[in-house]
Design an enzyme around this catalytic site. Sequence first.
Site, PDB file in Angstrom:
ATOM      1  CD1 TRP A 204      51.046  62.994  22.870  1.00  0.00           C
ATOM      2  CD2 TRP A 204      51.744  63.617  24.896  1.00  0.00           C
ATOM      3  NE1 TRP A 204      52.305  62.477  23.055  1.00  0.00           N
ATOM      4  CE2 TRP A 204      52.772  62.842  24.294  1.00  0.00           C
ATOM      5  CE3 TRP A 204      51.977  64.123  26.167  1.00  0.00           C
ATOM      6  CZ2 TRP A 204      53.978  62.548  24.911  1.00  0.00           C
ATOM      7  CZ3 TRP A 204      53.187  63.835  26.791  1.00  0.00           C
ATOM      8  CH2 TRP A 204      54.173  63.061  26.177  1.00  0.00           C
TER       9      TRP A 204
ATOM     10  CG  HIS B 261      51.130  58.478  24.589  1.00  0.00           C
ATOM     11  ND1 HIS B 261      52.167  59.035  25.276  1.00  0.00           N
ATOM     12  CD2 HIS B 261      50.148  58.311  25.509  1.00  0.00           C
ATOM     13  CE1 HIS B 261      51.827  59.212  26.550  1.00  0.00           C
ATOM     14  NE2 HIS B 261      50.607  58.779  26.708  1.00  0.00           N
TER      15      HIS B 261
ATOM     16  NE  ARG C 103      49.936  62.132  19.747  1.00  0.00           N
ATOM     17  CZ  ARG C 103      51.239  62.080  19.901  1.00  0.00           C
ATOM     18  NH1 ARG C 103      51.999  63.068  19.489  1.00  0.00           N
ATOM     19  NH2 ARG C 103      51.810  61.020  20.471  1.00  0.00           N
TER      20      ARG C 103
ATOM     21  CD  GLN D  79      52.550  56.724  19.486  1.00  0.00           C
ATOM     22  OE1 GLN D  79      52.348  56.205  20.575  1.00  0.00           O
ATOM     23  NE2 GLN D  79      52.986  57.974  19.358  1.00  0.00           N
TER      24      GLN D  79
ATOM     25  CB  VAL E 248      61.838  57.938  29.450  1.00  0.00           C
ATOM     26  CG1 VAL E 248      60.989  56.773  28.983  1.00  0.00           C
ATOM     27  CG2 VAL E 248      61.660  59.154  28.553  1.00  0.00           C
TER      28      VAL E 248
ATOM     29  CB  ALA F 101      59.454  52.645  27.398  1.00  0.00           C
TER      30      ALA F 101
END
Length: 344
Positions: A153, A173, A199, A213, A256, A312
């Site tokens: 990112w 994000h 970004r 998002q 995750v 998520a």
Amino acid sequence: MDELLNEALAGLRNAADAPAIEQWRVEWLGRQDGRITKLLRAVREQPQDERAAFGAAANRLKQELEAAFEGRQEELRRSAIEALSTTSALDVTLPGRPQTLGRLHPVTQTMRDCIKAFADMGFRVAEGPEVEWERYNFDGVRIPQDHPARDMWDTIWVNTLVDGRRQMLLRTHTSPNQVRVMERSEPPIRVIVPGKCYRQEATDATHEWMLTQIEGLAVDEGIRMTDLKGVLYEFARTMFGSERKIIFHHSYFPFVEPGIEMALDCFICRGNDARCGTCHGTGWIEILGAGMVHPEIIDNAGYGSDRYTGFAFGIGIERVALLRWGIEDIRHFYANDVRFLSQF
Ligand code: FA5
């Protein structure tokens, strides 16, 4: 009375503009001292046998003058407009400019439809800040300083120094809201967080430096990967119909485990063009990243990962909009060209 009538009408003909006829009206029809008003008052002073005839004639005179006044007023108004059209730059015969009605930006429309799809599945909406702390955007989602994953990112930092270093940024994000939501609530959690992200990105057909998002988070006892896939399938069906092909790839995000990406079939080349600017020859356009919330994040929230699990996801709304309308370049969205925007 005939003499009065002639005198009054002659005066009215000579009144050539609005102030002049107003002056005439006050002189003749004025309620206090108008000459006709006085004449009507004088009815009482007439001999008994002439009073009725006098009164009737005076009233007739009043009505005639009122009608003449209105006629003259209209005449002056019309000739003033005609004069304008020949003597000044104002062309009163030009048709007016129609006022076009605005509408919601296509990304806003798509955002609202996505929110509705998730709301129908029981998710509630939360919000978080666009100017975010480094510790939420990165550290809280298992991306400490100097961790190579930060390079995924390219960050736009805020120059303000806190404790001698930059700690604020434009969120890259919506994932910091996983932590923010868990901080202030208890399971069961089913929440979506929509919003803008930024970004430092070299833009191309599918990348902008500002993007929208929707973060999704569900935490509860017994939540499994199949729940995540079911929710994402249902979302894709609602937004794109059952005809579109969907694929899940394995992917990596530090927050995750396991991580996946969801992509839709490329509407431009159908996977047949190795140089396609939209799918780069893969045949698939990625719209979201997702996965099972890392147990460490569940523990950091104080829930206990032995009891709770969660999933998520982070969806790119511009990508969804590209796919639903078959738009070939994401940069159209923020170029402010009404010819483009008015098509949606
Ligand atoms: C993320 O931003 C993760 N936070 C997503 C996530 C959330 C993963 C929760 C796991 C769990 P990524 O950088 O891949 O991941 O971006 C997610 C989506 O945002 C992409 O699939 C894409 O649809 C969209 N996106 C990313 N970068 C851009 C960009 N520059 N322009 C437009 N859309 C973008």
